[in-house]
Design a protein around this motif. Structure first.
Motif, mmCIF file in Angstrom:
data_model
loop_
_atom_site.group_PDB
_atom_site.id
_atom_site.type_symbol
_atom_site.label_atom_id
_atom_site.label_comp_id
_atom_site.label_asym_id
_atom_site.label_seq_id
_atom_site.Cartn_x
_atom_site.Cartn_y
_atom_site.Cartn_z
ATOM 1 N N ASP A 24 58.907 30.043 -92.141
ATOM 2 C CA ASP A 24 59.150 30.036 -90.784
ATOM 3 C C ASP A 24 60.590 30.022 -90.572
ATOM 4 O O ASP A 24 60.797 30.507 -89.410
ATOM 5 N N ALA A 46 59.398 21.208 -81.225
ATOM 6 C CA ALA A 46 58.145 21.261 -81.994
ATOM 7 C C ALA A 46 57.481 22.731 -81.142
ATOM 8 O O ALA A 46 57.039 22.808 -79.794
ATOM 9 N N ARG A 47 56.463 23.165 -82.390
ATOM 10 C CA ARG A 47 56.234 23.866 -82.058
ATOM 11 C C ARG A 47 54.763 24.225 -80.991
ATOM 12 O O ARG A 47 54.886 24.419 -80.800
ATOM 13 N N ARG A 48 54.294 22.506 -81.067
ATOM 14 C CA ARG A 48 53.065 22.395 -79.890
ATOM 15 C C ARG A 48 52.902 21.378 -79.001
ATOM 16 O O ARG A 48 54.080 20.478 -79.512
ATOM 17 N N PRO A 49 53.445 21.821 -77.800
ATOM 18 C CA PRO A 49 53.341 20.435 -76.686
ATOM 19 C C PRO A 49 52.950 19.256 -76.950
ATOM 20 O O PRO A 49 54.069 18.236 -76.539
ATOM 21 N N GLU A 50 52.222 19.178 -77.233
ATOM 22 C CA GLU A 50 51.520 17.650 -77.997
ATOM 23 C C GLU A 50 52.077 16.502 -78.998
ATOM 24 O O GLU A 50 52.129 15.581 -78.619
ATOM 25 N N ARG A 51 52.613 17.856 -80.368
ATOM 26 C CA ARG A 51 53.232 17.144 -80.908
ATOM 27 C C ARG A 51 54.590 16.883 -80.511
ATOM 28 O O ARG A 51 55.324 15.841 -81.022
ATOM 29 N N GLU A 110 54.040 13.261 -78.485
ATOM 30 C CA GLU A 110 54.240 12.340 -79.708
ATOM 31 C C GLU A 110 55.618 11.799 -80.283
ATOM 32 O O GLU A 110 55.146 10.570 -79.737
ATOM 33 N N ASP A 166 63.640 22.858 -76.030
ATOM 34 C CA ASP A 166 63.522 24.712 -76.394
ATOM 35 C C ASP A 166 64.453 24.539 -77.826
ATOM 36 O O ASP A 166 65.284 23.889 -77.650
#
Length: 270
Positions: free
Chosen positions: A74, A36-41, A44, A55
């Motif tokens: 992307d 996931a690009r965002r750590p918070e995602r 979750e 990674d």
């Protein structure tokens, strides 16, 4: 499905559908990897499903199947980052709308099998429609692995890759067309004097029941439509207005626009 470790690269909405489906099929969470690009995602997804988030480089190193679910724009940057690390015996499954298997093959080791997949959002409730196409190096065994991946999400069909843009226009984008029609019918019910909650229940259940009749009866939609349409009756009057306003033509034009946009995405991606 053989117990390959599957890595889902880019766990947005579609990537999450794949993760949830694999878990429902009985695959252990430890046999799944997510990026996931965002750590918070990532946090979750780990909390929701118990899957490890890694990674991209680690995912490539540890997985035998890579499900690429990033946005089409992307994909090139992702392959620039990891393409050289992917071995030719790794199965690459693309969920990137509009991108042909050749886009991936040209950026991967010679002989790497690539499968192109188009699924849709009803997969969330195990009623998805998934079309699967083999790239030049993908075998029947590879297609079977992909089918097993998506079987928990609903129905699957194999199509030649040149038909995938049409699939995108029909089943990929199709739920939005139905939601728009349902929305319009609910609004019509309100204008005709029904409470919105009642209109919603009437329209949604009518849609569900009609879809089940189409699926289970084996009848052509024309026969089912004619069975509802009495001569000079209410349905006949309504259908006359739909034809007068070009609803059939509008749906054809909409599907063509979606197909053409899929082709534009592929051309822009190179």
């Amino acid at each position: 499905m053989p117990k390959h470790t599957v890595a889902v690269l880019g766990a947005g909405k579609i990537g999450e559908l794949v993760v949830a489906g694999l878990l429902r099929s009985g695959r252990p969470a430890e046999n799944l990897l997510v990026t996931a690009r965002r750590p918070e995602r990532g946090a979750e997804l780990t909390e929701r499903y118990g899957v490890p988030v890694v990674d991209n480089a680690t995912a490539v190193e540890r997985a035998g199947v890579l499900a690429i679910a990033v946005k089409p724009q992307d994909a090139a940057a992702l392959l620039d980052e990891i393409g050289g690390r992917i071995s030719a015996d790794t199965l690459v499954v693309s969920l990137c709308a509009g991108l042909p298997t050749g886009f991936f093959a040209s950026r991967l080791a010679e002989g790497t099998p690539v499968i192109r997949v188009m699924t849709n959002t009803p997969a969330t409730v195990d009623q998805g429609m998934t079309a699967i196409s083999a790239g030049p190096h993908a075998t029947d065994d590879h297609l079977s692995i992909a089918e097993e991946m998506f079987k928990p999400l609903g129905s699957t069909v194999r199509v030649p890759e040149y038909q995938q843009d049409a699939v995108t226009a029909l089943s990929g984008s199709g739920p939005a067309y139905f939601y728009l029609m349902v929305e319009a019918l609910i609004d019509a019910g309100v204008q005709l004097g029904l409470p919105r909650t009642v209109a919603h229940e009437l329209v949604v259940q009518t849609a569900v029941g009609s879809a089940m009749m189409l699926r289970d009866s084996g009848e052509h939609p024309v026969k089912l439509r004619e069975a509802v349409t009495s001569p000079a009756g209410t349905t006949a009057a309504a259908l006359r207005e739909l034809e007068r306003h070009g609803v059939r033509s509008a749906l054809l034009t909409a599907a063509e626009a979606a197909r053409d946009r899929a082709r534009q995405i592929a051309e822009a991606a190179g």
